[in-house]
Motif scaffolding. Structure first.
Motif, PDB file in Angstrom:
ATOM      1  N   ASN A 133       1.719  75.354  83.981  1.00 59.35           N
ATOM      2  CA  ASN A 133       2.442  74.068  85.001  1.00 59.35           C
ATOM      3  C   ASN A 133       3.732  75.510  85.334  1.00 59.35           C
ATOM      4  O   ASN A 133       4.021  74.656  87.087  1.00 59.35           O
ATOM      5  CB  ASN A 133       3.443  73.147  83.912  1.00 59.35           C
ATOM      6  N   TYR A 150       3.231  65.330  89.540  1.00 59.03           N
ATOM      7  CA  TYR A 150       1.931  65.235  89.175  1.00 59.03           C
ATOM      8  C   TYR A 150       1.756  66.657  88.146  1.00 59.03           C
ATOM      9  O   TYR A 150       0.729  66.590  87.707  1.00 59.03           O
ATOM     10  CB  TYR A 150       1.809  65.047  90.592  1.00 59.03           C
ATOM     11  N   VAL A 196       2.222  66.761  84.695  1.00 57.11           N
ATOM     12  CA  VAL A 196       1.483  65.167  84.003  1.00 57.11           C
ATOM     13  C   VAL A 196       0.228  65.473  84.917  1.00 57.11           C
ATOM     14  O   VAL A 196      -0.721  65.020  83.359  1.00 57.11           O
ATOM     15  CB  VAL A 196       2.670  64.154  83.902  1.00 57.11           C
ATOM     16  N   ASP A 197      -0.339  65.610  85.385  1.00 53.55           N
ATOM     17  CA  ASP A 197      -1.767  65.131  85.520  1.00 53.55           C
ATOM     18  C   ASP A 197      -3.051  66.570  86.044  1.00 53.55           C
ATOM     19  O   ASP A 197      -3.550  66.233  87.466  1.00 53.55           O
ATOM     20  CB  ASP A 197      -1.367  63.992  87.234  1.00 53.55           C
ATOM     21  N   ASP A 234      -1.163  68.924  79.931  1.00 53.01           N
ATOM     22  CA  ASP A 234      -1.574  68.080  79.848  1.00 53.01           C
ATOM     23  C   ASP A 234      -3.178  68.202  78.912  1.00 53.01           C
ATOM     24  O   ASP A 234      -3.687  67.285  78.203  1.00 53.01           O
ATOM     25  CB  ASP A 234      -1.675  66.527  80.377  1.00 53.01           C
ATOM     26  N   SER A 261       2.893  66.300  73.479  1.00 47.04           N
ATOM     27  CA  SER A 261       2.935  64.820  74.420  1.00 47.04           C
ATOM     28  C   SER A 261       4.558  64.556  74.917  1.00 47.04           C
ATOM     29  O   SER A 261       5.108  64.076  75.803  1.00 47.04           O
ATOM     30  CB  SER A 261       2.436  63.504  73.931  1.00 47.04           C
ATOM     31  N   PRO A 302       2.327  60.631  80.545  1.00 45.85           N
ATOM     32  CA  PRO A 302       0.769  60.685  80.580  1.00 45.85           C
ATOM     33  C   PRO A 302      -0.051  60.200  79.926  1.00 45.85           C
ATOM     34  O   PRO A 302       0.009  59.824  79.154  1.00 45.85           O
ATOM     35  CB  PRO A 302       0.425  62.094  80.149  1.00 45.85           C
ATOM     36  N   SER A 356      -1.341  60.589  76.492  1.00 51.22           N
ATOM     37  CA  SER A 356      -1.383  60.325  75.192  1.00 51.22           C
ATOM     38  C   SER A 356      -0.692  59.135  75.274  1.00 51.22           C
ATOM     39  O   SER A 356      -0.749  59.081  73.710  1.00 51.22           O
ATOM     40  CB  SER A 356       0.377  60.728  76.057  1.00 51.22           C
TER      41      SER A 356
END
Lengths: 310, 276, 402
Positions: free
Chosen positions: A91, A242, A245-246, A267, A287, B117, B120
Motif C-alpha cells: 500500500n 483506492y 482499500v481497493d 485488504d 479491518s 473496504p 470487511s
C-alpha cells in the motif's frame, strides 16, 4: 442619526428580520436534514452497522460459527508480530507513487487542453483502460509478463534477450508491473479530472503556460499546479482511498499477492484471513486498523481541501 | 486555442501517441487472443491468430446464457442507479447549497464512508440481508451496490453543485417554487453533467464487481455476467487463457460501449464551475 | 421434501477440447436427469467457482445458515474449515457401502475414519497420484527408460543429466506442479506419509528436521533441470513445452492425460517420481481424494441429498462418468478397476488406490500454513532464501497457529 432617533418602525423591522432569519435558518435546516435522511439511513444501516459488527467481532475469535471474547489478542498479534510495516508495504509503495501519477496526469491533461495535434483522439483513448475492471487489467498484465509471455518473447525477438526475466517472480519487478497496471488504469480518469479542473482557470493564465517556449516544465509547476490545487485535492483523496482499500482485485489476478506474499496489500490480507483461514476475528481487527488509517488520511486531506477552498 | 503546430508540439504529440498505443495495445492483444486456440496461444503468445477462430466465443455462449447474464446485470445496475440518484441528489444539493448545523459533520461522515473496504462488511451485511429474508435475491446486490456508490456519488455531485451560482436557486425560491420544483427545474438540469458522470462511474464499478454478486446471489440464473464468467476456471484443469480472456472481454464490452456513447457527457460533468 | 435439492456443484461444465458442448451434454447433468427420473426428486444445480473464491461463497452461506443441501468441494482442511456446518455422514452409510468407496480419511475431521462420528463428508473419487508424464521418445533418445521408474533420487538425477545432454530440457514445471505436486511428494516421503504430515501440522515434528531439510535440498537441486520461472508460470502453459517437444516431462495427474495422449500418442508414458531416500516406502506419491461431497447441517433434505450422492457414486454412474471423459476426479470405487478405455488412466487409478499414496499435504495442513508454504517455496525456488531459512519460517508460522 443615532439609536435614539431611529424611528420605531425600523427597530421592529430589525426584530422581525431576525425572526425571519431564524425561521429561514430552521427551514433550511429542516429541508437540509430531510434531504439527507435517506442517504444517512442507507449508509448507516448498510455500512456503519457492518463496521460496528466488525469492531465488535475484532475482540473475538469469530470463525463464523462461534465467537469467544479474546480481548485485545487480535490487535496485539497485528502490532507485536513484527511484520506490521511489511503488511502495509505494498500500500505504501502505491501511495508513494501517487505524486508521480498526479504530475503525469496533469502534464498529459495540460498538453491535451492545449490542443496539440490529435488531442481529441488522445482524450478518448486514454479513458478506455479505466473502464475495464481490475480483473481484466490484472489478467492482461499477468499474461503479458508471464515467463514465456508476450513481453519476454518480444524482447527475445528484438535481441534484448538479456532483459527478459521472471517479472512477477521478484518483488521489485512485480511491484513495478503492478504499478504500471495501476498507472495504465488510472491515467484516463486523471486526465479527465484535470481537464475539468483546467477549464475553471482563466485562459490567459493557461496561455502563459503553453507548450511552446522554454521553461514549460517550470511554468507547469509554479503556475498551473498551484491553481489546480482543488482538483488535485479531489484526485488525491479518491486515489488515496483506492490505494488503501481497493487493491484486492488487481493483485488477486496479477500476482496473487506473491512472490512469497510480498505484494499483498492489506485488504487482500483481510480477505485471506477471513475466507481462506476462517479467522474472521483477526480479519475484523485488521479491518478496524485499516479503517482508522484511512479515516486519518481522509480527514487530513479534507481539512486541506477546506483550507484551500478559502 | 488554435495554435501553430511547430516541431515541439508535434514532438509532444508523438510522445502522446506512444502513450496511446500503450493504452490500447493490451486491449487489442486480448481481442486477438480471443480468436486463438489454446495450443496456438501456448506455442506463441505473440502471434496473430491463424484464422478468426470463434471457438472461444462459442465456448462462452455454450456454457452460459450470456444474454440472460447481461440482462440480469443491466437490470440490477439500472435499479441501483435509479435508487442511488434518488437518494444522492437531494443529499448533494443540501450539503452543497444549504447552510445548516451539522452539514459539515454529515459531509465528513459521508466521505469517510468511502474508506470502508467492502470485504470487511461483506459477511455482516450478508447476515443482515439473510435475516430480512433476502438470501438469494437481487435485493441484496442492489442494496450493497447503492451503499457502496452513495458516498462517492454524493461527493462528486455536491462538488459540481457547489460551483453553481446561488442566485439561480434563490431566484427560483423567491418565485415560490417548492422543493421538488426546484429540484426538477433547476438542480437536476444544471447538475446533469455531474449526475451523468457519477452514473457512468457507478455503472462501471457495479458492472465489474465480483465478490458481492458471488456471495449475495446463489442461483446461477440470477447471477451477473462478471461473477458468472469467473466460474470458468477449475481446479487442476489446464488454464485456458484464450477462453478466460474471451469471457472477460465480452464482459467488458458493455462498459466500453457505454463510455464511447456518453463520452461527451463525462467531460461536461467534470467541469466544475464553468457554468456561467 | 421441501422444494428441489439444491446442489452446488464443482463439476466443470466446459470442455477446452469441445467448446460447443453444452452443460446439459455433460455427464453430471445427464446423471442428475436420470436420478430425477428414477426417484422423482428435482435437483437444482448451481455452479461454484473452481478456485479459492468457492470458499468465500460457501463459508458466507454456511455462516448465514443458508448453504445448499449439498455441495462438491475440496476435501481435507478446505472443507473442514466449515466443519460446524457439516452433517456427519457415518449414520447414512452401512459398513458395506463405506467399504466400497475409497478416501474416507480425506473427509474426516482428524483424518482418522475409524472415528466414525468425525466423518463429515463423502469422498468423491480420487485425483490419483501425481506422477511424471513423460515423452518416451525423447527419453529413450537419451538412453533413459521411464518404464523402469521409480528409481532412487540419485539415479533419477543421473537420468536428468542424460536427457539434458541431448539438448532437451528434462522438466517443465508450473506454479502448482513445482510445489503442490513435486515438493509435496518428497515432503510426504521424507516424513513417512500422511501421518508425518499431520505431525508437521501439530508440531510433533518440525520442518527443520534433518530428513525434511534433505528432501528440500534435493528438491532445489532440480532447478537447473527445469525451465526458469516455474512459480510464475501457469501449469497449463508449462505443459505446452512437453507437447511441443521442448521438455521431456512434466509432473501432473489424471486430468492432463486426455490432452497428453492426444499430443504424444504412443510416446506418452507415466512414471512415478523417485524415492527421496532409501528409508522411504518405495514408490510413495501424493494425491488421493481431493474432492468430497458435503451435506449442510441446516438442510431439510438430508436423506434425499445422500441418496443423490450414492446415486452419483454408484458403479453404473461412475462407469458412465468414466466413459464420458468429462473433466473430474477418477472413479474412487474399490470394486471397480479398468473402467477407462485409456490404459494410462487405468494405471493411475490403480496407483491411486495403493497404500503408498499420501493424502494431499495442502489439504491436511492448516490453510494459513499452506499459504506460507507456497509463499516461502517461491522465494526458496527463486534463490532469495536458503532451504534452512525456508523451513524455519514454516516452523515459525506453524507455531503461531497452535
Amino acid at each position: 442619526m443615532n439609536a435614539l432617533t431611529v424611528p420605531p418602525t425600523a427597530v421592529a423591522s430589525a426584530t422581525v428580520q431576525r425572526r425571519r432569519r431564524r425561521l429561514r435558518a430552521r427551514r433550511a435546516a429542516l429541508v437540509g436534514w430531510l434531504s439527507c435522511t435517506p442517504a444517512a439511513i442507507v449508509i448507516l444501516v448498510l455500512v456503519w452497522f457492518g463496521v460496528a459488527s466488525t469492531i465488535q467481532h475484532s475482540f473475538t475469535n469469530w470463525n463464523g460459527f462461534s465467537a469467544d471474547w479474546v480481548g485485545m489478542k487480535n490487535y496485539v498479534d497485528i502490532f507485536a508480530s513484527g511484520d506490521f510495516f511489511e503488511r502495509f508495504r505494498t500500500n505504501l509503495v502505491f501511495l508513494a507513487s501517487l505524486p508521480v501519477l498526479l504530475v503525469f496526469c496533469v502534464s498529459v491533461a495540460v498538453v491535451i487542453y492545449d490542443h496539440i495535434p490529435g488531442w481529441r483522439f488522445f482524450r478518448s483513448v486514454y479513458y478506455i483502460p479505466t473502464v475495464l475492471s481490475s480483473a481484466v487489467v490484472g489478467m492482461i498484465v499477468a499474461v503479458l509478463f508471464a515467463p514465456r509471455g508476450a513481453i519476454n518473447t518480444f524482447l527475445g525477438r528484438v535481441g534484448l534477450e538479456s532483459l527478459a526475466q521472471d517479472w512477477l517472480g521478484r518483488t521489485d519487478t512485480a511491484l513495478g508491473v503492478l504499478l504500471m497496471a495501476f498507472f495504465w488504469q488510472s491515467l484516463g480518469q486523471g486526465v479527465l479530472v484535470f481537464l475539468a479542473g483546467l477549464s475553471t482557470i482563466s485562459p490567459e493564465i493557461i496561455e502563459a503556460a503553453s507548450v511552446d517556449g522554454a521553461g514549460w516544465w517550470r511554468r507547469l509547476f509554479t503556475i498551473l499546479l498551484p491553481l489546480l490545487a482543488p482538483t488535485s485535492a479531489y484526485f488525491l483523496l479518491t486515489n488515496v482511498v483506492y490505494v488503501l482499500v481497493d487493491l484486492f482485485s488487481l493483485v488477486y489476478v496479477t500476482t496473487q499477492g506473491g512472490p512469497g506474499g510480498t505484494t499483498t496489500p492489506v485488504d487482500y490480507t483481510i480477505y485471506l484471513k477471513a475466507f481462506q483461514e476462517g479467522n474472521l476475528g483477526a480479519a475484523s481487527a485488521l479491518s478496524v486498523v485499516l479503517l482508522v488509517i484511512v479515516f486519518a488520511c481522509s480527514w487530513f486531506q479534507l481539512r486541506l481541501i477546506d483550507r484551500i477552498g478559502e | 486555442m488554435r495554435k501553430k503546430n511547430g516541431p515541439a508540439r508535434w514532438g509532444i504529440s508523438g510522445l502522446l501517441a506512444v502513450l496511446a498505443v500503450a493504452a490500447l495495445a493490451p486491449l487489442l492483444y486480448m481481442i486477438t487472443t480471443s480468436f486463438r486456440t489454446l495450443q496456438e496461444f501456448a506455442s506463441d503468445p505473440l502471434a496473430l491468430p491463424a484464422t478468426l477462430n470463434p471457438e472461444n466465443y462459442i465456448g462462452l455462449s455454450s456454457r452460459f446464457d450470456v444474454v440472460q447474464l447481461i440482462g440480469n446485470t443491466a437490470a440490477y445496475a439500472g435499479v441501483a442507479l435509479v435508487i442511488c440518484m434518488t437518494i444522492a441528489i437531494p443529499a448533494s444539493y443540501a450539503l452543497a447549497k444549504l447552510r445548516f448545523r451539522g452539514a459539515t459533520l454529515l459531509f465528513v461522515g459521508i466521505v469517510a464512508t468511502m474508506g470502508v473496504p467492502m470485504i470487511s462488511i461483506l459477511v455482516p451485511d450478508y447476515l443482515l440481508f439473510v435475516q430480512l429474508g433476502f438470501e438469494d435475491s437481487p435485493v441484496g446486490v442492489i442494496g450493497m451496490w447503492v451503499a457502496r456508490a452513495l458516498p462517492s456519488t454524493i461527493f462528486l455531485i455536491a462538488s459540481v453543485l457547489r460551483a453553481l451560482p446561488d442566485e439561480l436557486i434563490e431566484a427560483a425560491t423567491l418565485d415560490g417554487a417548492g422543493y421538488f420544483r426546484r429540484m426538477r427545474s433547476i438542480v437536476i438540469p444544471l447538475g446533469l453533467p455531474g449526475i451523468v458522470t457519477a452514473s457512468i462511474f457507478n455503472i462501471t464499478g457495479w458492472w465489474n464487481d465480483l465478490l458481492v454478486p458471488l456471495v449475495f446471489l446463489q442461483s446461477d440464473d440470477k447471477q451477473t455476467l462478471n461473477a458468472g464468467v469467473a466460474t470458468i476456471g477449475q481446479r487442476m484443469v489446464t488454464s485456458d487463457v484464450p477462453q478466460t480472456v474471451t469471457g472477460l472481454l465480452v464482459s467488458s464490452t458493455v462498459p466500453i460501449i457505454l463510455y464511447v456513447i456518453l463520452q461527451g457527457n463525462i467531460r461536461k460533468g467534470l467541469v466544475m464551475g464553468s457554468v456561467k | 421434501m421441501s422444494g428441489p435439492l439444491v446442489f452446488w456443484s464443482g463439476y466443470s461444465t466446459s470442455d477446452s477440447n469441445n467448446k460447443s458442448k453444452k452443460p446439459q451434454d455433460f455427464w453430471i447433468s445427464q446423471a442428475t436427469a436420470r436420478f430425477t427420473q428414477k426417484t422423482g426428486i428435482q435437483v437444482k444445480m448451481e455452479t461454484l467457482p473452481g478456485d479459492a473464491t468457492m470458499f468465500t461463497k460457501i463459508r458466507t452461506a454456511a455462516i448465514a445458515g443458508k448453504g445448499p443441501d449439498l455441495a462438491s468441494v475440496w476435501s481435507g482442511s478446505y472443507m473442514l474449515s466449515i466443519k460446524e456446518a457439516l452433517e456427519p455422514m457415518a449414520p447414512y452409510f452401512s459398513d458395506d457401502e463405506r467399504s466400497k468407496l475409497s478416501g474416507w480419511a480425506a473427509v474426516t475431521d482428524g483424518f482418522d475414519p475409524t472415528q466414525k462420528d468425525k466423518i463429515l463428508g463423502v469422498p468423491n473419487g480420487s485425483d490419483g497420484p501425481m506422477i511424471c508424464l513423460c515423452n518416451n521418445t525423447l527419453m529413450s533418445k537419451a538412453g533413459v527408460d521411464p518404464t523402469q521408474w521409480p528409481v532412487s533420487y540419485d539415479e533419477w538425477m543421473g537420468d536428468l543429466d542424460k536427457i539434458k545432454a541431448t539438448g532437451v530440457m528434462p522438466l517443465s514445471l508450473g506454479d502448482a506442479s513445482f510445489i503442490y505436486y513435486l515438493y509435496n511428494t518428497w515432503l510426504a516421503q521424507a516424513v513417512g506419509g500422511s501421518v508425518g504430515i499431520g505431525q508437521l501440522a501439530t508440531g510433533a515434528r518440525n520442518f527443520s528436521d534433518p530428513e525434511v531439510l534433505d528432501a528440500t535440498n534435493k528438491w532445489l537441486a532440480v532447478r537447473p533441470y527445469a525451465f526458469n520461472g516455474a512459480p510464475t508460470t501457469k501449469d497449463g502453459q508449462a505443459v505446452q513445452q512437453l507437447y511441443t517437444g521442448k521438455a521431456s516431462m512434466v509432473v501432473g495427474g489424471a486430468t492432463s492425460i486426455g490432452e497428453f495422449r492426444k499430443q504424444l500418442g504412443d510416446a506418452a508414458v507415466v512414471a512415478k517420481l523417485p524415492d527421496i531416500s532409501s528409508s522411504v516406502p518405495h514408490g510413495m506419491t501424493v494425491g488421493g481424494t481431493g474432492v468430497g461431497f458435503i451435506v449442510s447441517k441446516t438442510s431439510k433434505n438430508k436423506q434425499a441429498a445422500v441418496d443423490y450422492i450414492k446415486f452419483l457414486l454408484s458403479a453404473d454412474e461412475q462407469q458412465a462418468f468414466a466413459n464420458s471423459l468429462d473433466p473430474g476426479p477418477l472413479a474412487g470405487r474399490t470394486d471397480m478397476s479398468d473402467v477407462y478405455k485409456e490404459p494410462l488412466l487405468n494405471q493411475l487409478q490403480k496407483w491411486g488406490s495403493e497404500d503408498t499414496v499420501a493424502f494431499w499435504p495442502d489439504n491436511t495442513l492448516q490453510a494459513d500454513l499452506v499459504n506460507e508454504l507456497a509463499n516461502q517455496a517461491q522465494l526458496a525456488w527463486g534463490g532469495q532464501i536458503s532451504a534452512t531459512e525456508f523451513l524455519s519460517r514454516l516452523d515459525k508460522k506453524r507455531d503461531t497457529l497452535k
